[in-house]
Design a protein around this motif. Sequence first.
Motif, PDB file in Angstrom:
ATOM      1  N   GLY A   1      18.455  17.569 -37.225  1.00  0.00           N
ATOM      2  CA  GLY A   1      19.144  17.936 -35.998  1.00  0.00           C
ATOM      3  C   GLY A   1      19.760  19.297 -36.212  1.00  0.00           C
ATOM      4  N   MET A   2      19.754  20.133 -35.160  1.00  0.00           N
ATOM      5  CA  MET A   2      20.308  21.469 -35.303  1.00  0.00           C
ATOM      6  C   MET A   2      21.091  21.877 -34.067  1.00  0.00           C
ATOM      7  SD  MET A   2      18.527  25.126 -36.182  1.00  0.00           S
ATOM      8  CE  MET A   2      19.584  26.549 -36.526  1.00  0.00           C
ATOM      9  N   SER A   3      22.331  22.304 -34.270  1.00  0.00           N
ATOM     10  CA  SER A   3      23.112  22.945 -33.228  1.00  0.00           C
ATOM     11  C   SER A   3      23.008  24.444 -33.452  1.00  0.00           C
ATOM     12  CB  SER A   3      24.582  22.526 -33.295  1.00  0.00           C
ATOM     13  OG  SER A   3      24.714  21.135 -33.075  1.00  0.00           O
ATOM     14  N   VAL A   4      22.620  25.174 -32.418  1.00  0.00           N
ATOM     15  CA  VAL A   4      22.488  26.623 -32.528  1.00  0.00           C
ATOM     16  C   VAL A   4      23.772  27.265 -32.015  1.00  0.00           C
ATOM     17  CG1 VAL A   4      21.127  28.644 -31.891  1.00  0.00           C
ATOM     18  CG2 VAL A   4      20.000  26.433 -32.198  1.00  0.00           C
ATOM     19  N   ALA A   5      24.373  28.141 -32.804  1.00  0.00           N
ATOM     20  CA  ALA A   5      25.658  28.744 -32.469  1.00  0.00           C
ATOM     21  C   ALA A   5      25.630  29.398 -31.091  1.00  0.00           C
ATOM     22  CB  ALA A   5      26.046  29.782 -33.521  1.00  0.00           C
ATOM     23  N   PHE A   6      26.737  29.307 -30.392  1.00  0.00           N
ATOM     24  CA  PHE A   6      26.821  29.786 -29.014  1.00  0.00           C
ATOM     25  C   PHE A   6      26.406  31.248 -28.892  1.00  0.00           C
ATOM     26  CE2 PHE A   6      28.987  31.748 -25.420  1.00  0.00           C
ATOM     27  CZ  PHE A   6      28.703  30.862 -24.399  1.00  0.00           C
ATOM     28  N   GLU A   7      26.810  32.082 -29.831  1.00  0.00           N
ATOM     29  CA  GLU A   7      26.515  33.501 -29.734  1.00  0.00           C
ATOM     30  C   GLU A   7      25.034  33.809 -29.938  1.00  0.00           C
ATOM     31  OE1 GLU A   7      28.623  32.104 -31.731  1.00  0.00           O
ATOM     32  OE2 GLU A   7      30.642  32.845 -31.332  1.00  0.00           O
TER      33      GLU A   7
ATOM     34  N   ARG B   1      26.138  12.837 -31.772  1.00  0.00           N
ATOM     35  CA  ARG B   1      25.389  13.201 -32.970  1.00  0.00           C
ATOM     36  C   ARG B   1      24.757  11.971 -33.623  1.00  0.00           C
ATOM     37  NH1 ARG B   1      25.809  17.624 -35.975  1.00  0.00           N
ATOM     38  NH2 ARG B   1      27.913  18.117 -35.219  1.00  0.00           N
ATOM     39  N   GLU B   2      25.506  10.894 -33.703  1.00  0.00           N
ATOM     40  CA  GLU B   2      24.979   9.672 -34.321  1.00  0.00           C
ATOM     41  C   GLU B   2      23.802   9.123 -33.524  1.00  0.00           C
ATOM     42  OE1 GLU B   2      29.172   8.051 -36.364  1.00  0.00           O
ATOM     43  OE2 GLU B   2      28.580   7.417 -34.343  1.00  0.00           O
ATOM     44  N   ILE B   3      23.879   9.194 -32.209  1.00  0.00           N
ATOM     45  CA  ILE B   3      22.783   8.719 -31.366  1.00  0.00           C
ATOM     46  C   ILE B   3      21.544   9.590 -31.557  1.00  0.00           C
ATOM     47  CG2 ILE B   3      22.010   8.466 -28.973  1.00  0.00           C
ATOM     48  CD1 ILE B   3      24.912   7.688 -28.278  1.00  0.00           C
ATOM     49  N   LEU B   4      21.732  10.903 -31.537  1.00  0.00           N
ATOM     50  CA  LEU B   4      20.607  11.820 -31.723  1.00  0.00           C
ATOM     51  C   LEU B   4      19.961  11.614 -33.095  1.00  0.00           C
ATOM     52  CD1 LEU B   4      22.157  15.056 -30.193  1.00  0.00           C
ATOM     53  CD2 LEU B   4      20.233  13.752 -29.267  1.00  0.00           C
ATOM     54  N   ASN B   5      20.784  11.447 -34.111  1.00  0.00           N
ATOM     55  CA  ASN B   5      20.246  11.229 -35.454  1.00  0.00           C
ATOM     56  C   ASN B   5      19.473   9.923 -35.550  1.00  0.00           C
ATOM     57  OD1 ASN B   5      21.214  13.630 -36.466  1.00  0.00           O
ATOM     58  ND2 ASN B   5      23.011  12.742 -37.447  1.00  0.00           N
ATOM     59  N   GLU B   6      19.941   8.889 -34.851  1.00  0.00           N
ATOM     60  CA  GLU B   6      19.236   7.614 -34.887  1.00  0.00           C
ATOM     61  C   GLU B   6      17.887   7.731 -34.188  1.00  0.00           C
ATOM     62  OE1 GLU B   6      18.225   3.883 -35.917  1.00  0.00           O
ATOM     63  OE2 GLU B   6      19.924   5.089 -36.649  1.00  0.00           O
ATOM     64  N   ILE B   7      17.830   8.505 -33.116  1.00  0.00           N
ATOM     65  CA  ILE B   7      16.556   8.708 -32.414  1.00  0.00           C
ATOM     66  C   ILE B   7      15.527   9.350 -33.340  1.00  0.00           C
ATOM     67  CG2 ILE B   7      15.401  10.024 -30.592  1.00  0.00           C
ATOM     68  CD1 ILE B   7      17.883   9.604 -28.860  1.00  0.00           C
ATOM     69  N   VAL B   8      15.907  10.451 -34.008  1.00  0.00           N
ATOM     70  CA  VAL B   8      14.936  11.139 -34.860  1.00  0.00           C
ATOM     71  C   VAL B   8      14.704  10.394 -36.166  1.00  0.00           C
ATOM     72  CG1 VAL B   8      15.431  13.385 -33.830  1.00  0.00           C
ATOM     73  CG2 VAL B   8      16.675  12.689 -35.881  1.00  0.00           C
ATOM     74  N   ARG B   9      15.667   9.556 -36.581  1.00  0.00           N
ATOM     75  CA  ARG B   9      15.443   8.732 -37.766  1.00  0.00           C
ATOM     76  C   ARG B   9      14.304   7.745 -37.510  1.00  0.00           C
ATOM     77  NH1 ARG B   9      20.130   6.938 -38.165  1.00  0.00           N
ATOM     78  NH2 ARG B   9      20.915   8.450 -39.680  1.00  0.00           N
TER      79      ARG B   9
ATOM     80  N   PHE C   1      10.512  13.943 -36.445  1.00  0.00           N
ATOM     81  CA  PHE C   1      10.726  15.238 -35.786  1.00  0.00           C
ATOM     82  C   PHE C   1      12.213  15.605 -35.797  1.00  0.00           C
ATOM     83  CE2 PHE C   1       7.435  12.852 -33.295  1.00  0.00           C
ATOM     84  CZ  PHE C   1       6.347  13.346 -33.983  1.00  0.00           C
ATOM     85  N   GLY C   2      12.743  16.183 -34.701  1.00  0.00           N
ATOM     86  CA  GLY C   2      14.127  16.623 -34.729  1.00  0.00           C
ATOM     87  C   GLY C   2      14.723  16.805 -33.354  1.00  0.00           C
ATOM     88  N   TRP C   3      16.017  17.161 -33.338  1.00  0.00           N
ATOM     89  CA  TRP C   3      16.698  17.471 -32.091  1.00  0.00           C
ATOM     90  C   TRP C   3      17.402  18.815 -32.232  1.00  0.00           C
ATOM     91  CZ3 TRP C   3      21.875  18.398 -32.464  1.00  0.00           C
ATOM     92  CH2 TRP C   3      22.594  17.777 -33.495  1.00  0.00           C
ATOM     93  N   THR C   4      17.580  19.491 -31.083  1.00  0.00           N
ATOM     94  CA  THR C   4      18.262  20.782 -31.050  1.00  0.00           C
ATOM     95  C   THR C   4      19.205  20.806 -29.857  1.00  0.00           C
ATOM     96  OG1 THR C   4      16.319  21.892 -31.979  1.00  0.00           O
ATOM     97  CG2 THR C   4      17.987  23.294 -30.969  1.00  0.00           C
ATOM     98  N   TYR C   5      20.407  21.333 -30.074  1.00  0.00           N
ATOM     99  CA  TYR C   5      21.373  21.477 -28.975  1.00  0.00           C
ATOM    100  C   TYR C   5      21.961  22.876 -29.001  1.00  0.00           C
ATOM    101  CZ  TYR C   5      25.259  20.764 -25.783  1.00  0.00           C
ATOM    102  OH  TYR C   5      26.122  20.876 -24.718  1.00  0.00           O
ATOM    103  N   GLN C   6      22.165  23.439 -27.804  1.00  0.00           N
ATOM    104  CA  GLN C   6      22.746  24.773 -27.712  1.00  0.00           C
ATOM    105  C   GLN C   6      23.417  24.968 -26.356  1.00  0.00           C
ATOM    106  OE1 GLN C   6      19.961  28.045 -27.951  1.00  0.00           O
ATOM    107  NE2 GLN C   6      21.567  29.533 -28.397  1.00  0.00           N
ATOM    108  N   GLU C   7      24.475  25.750 -26.351  1.00  0.00           N
ATOM    109  CA  GLU C   7      25.114  26.194 -25.109  1.00  0.00           C
ATOM    110  C   GLU C   7      25.088  27.718 -25.105  1.00  0.00           C
ATOM    111  OE1 GLU C   7      29.017  24.487 -24.856  1.00  0.00           O
ATOM    112  OE2 GLU C   7      28.289  22.429 -25.157  1.00  0.00           O
ATOM    113  N   PHE C   8      24.846  28.307 -23.934  1.00  0.00           N
ATOM    114  CA  PHE C   8      24.764  29.756 -23.855  1.00  0.00           C
ATOM    115  C   PHE C   8      25.024  30.206 -22.422  1.00  0.00           C
ATOM    116  CE2 PHE C   8      20.663  27.727 -23.617  1.00  0.00           C
ATOM    117  CZ  PHE C   8      20.044  28.296 -22.508  1.00  0.00           C
ATOM    118  N   ASN C   9      25.223  31.495 -22.239  1.00  0.00           N
ATOM    119  CA  ASN C   9      25.457  32.073 -20.923  1.00  0.00           C
ATOM    120  C   ASN C   9      24.207  32.758 -20.410  1.00  0.00           C
ATOM    121  OD1 ASN C   9      28.162  31.265 -20.845  1.00  0.00           O
ATOM    122  ND2 ASN C   9      28.879  33.156 -21.790  1.00  0.00           N
ATOM    123  N   VAL C  10      23.985  32.653 -19.099  1.00  0.00           N
ATOM    124  CA  VAL C  10      22.849  33.311 -18.457  1.00  0.00           C
ATOM    125  C   VAL C  10      23.351  33.999 -17.190  1.00  0.00           C
ATOM    126  CG1 VAL C  10      20.666  32.960 -17.241  1.00  0.00           C
ATOM    127  CG2 VAL C  10      21.139  31.689 -19.336  1.00  0.00           C
ATOM    128  N   ILE C  11      22.935  35.238 -16.991  1.00  0.00           N
ATOM    129  CA  ILE C  11      23.248  35.940 -15.746  1.00  0.00           C
ATOM    130  C   ILE C  11      22.010  35.881 -14.866  1.00  0.00           C
ATOM    131  CG2 ILE C  11      23.842  38.152 -14.691  1.00  0.00           C
ATOM    132  CD1 ILE C  11      25.403  38.843 -17.186  1.00  0.00           C
TER     133      ILE C  11
END
Length: 254
Positions: free
Chosen positions: A74-80, A219-227, A231-241
Amino acid sequence: MKRIILLSLLIFTIFSAFVFAQNSEKMTVQTVPADCISDEGNVLERRNCLVKWENTYFSYAVRDIFWLTDVPYGMSVAFENAVTDEIKINSTPKKTVVKDLLDEVIKYDSRYQWNETNGVVNVSPKNDYPIMDVRIAEFKIDILFPAPRLPITKDTQFPILNELEKKLIETKEFQAYLKERNLLARTPNADKHGFMCCGFVGKPVQTRISIDLKNATVREILNEIVRQRGFGWTYQEFNVIDEGKLYHIFRLEI
């Protein structure tokens, strides 16, 4: 005319054979050591000596480690870090074991950390998104996850994959988080800018995913899914204009 065609074919055949003979002298066979690749057993002890990063975005470099060793992650991608803003890595790691590869890649961006829990490795910013620690009162799902179907188009995305994401996102706790932070899955004008669909990489096997968790974190739910699925999971928050207006977007890929 027939003689000219036959003569041309003959010349082409002789020339091709000559070129192949010349090139074959220069060809070298690259052998892979017997202990180069291991994709079974303890996830942190698996290895792949073919990992090489050439001008590779940080998040892609992280995923390379897991895809080449078949490690659930599982990977969280930094906001910036919108993808185009991420640092790029050029490196051929000397150490080839997963835990050493993770230490190596994180040297390039000290904001990140990694940890392993019950066979799933997470890479995330030290200051991770609060949604990861939000607890869901009840999450229950029982589906048969099929092999991937190609080609992927806007109208033929993976319905089961979307069902996994949808099931989690539609929980009242997840929805409350999105509302509190004014987060959207897409901008109102997203169709004008095309669409993005991400598939998954791994062994194309059918897997039954059966989860019944209470008071578990996202996080525990996402990890159980990929367990269960791999494969894997990815989460990110970002700004879009979009058309002059700023939107806060979240992206969850399972």
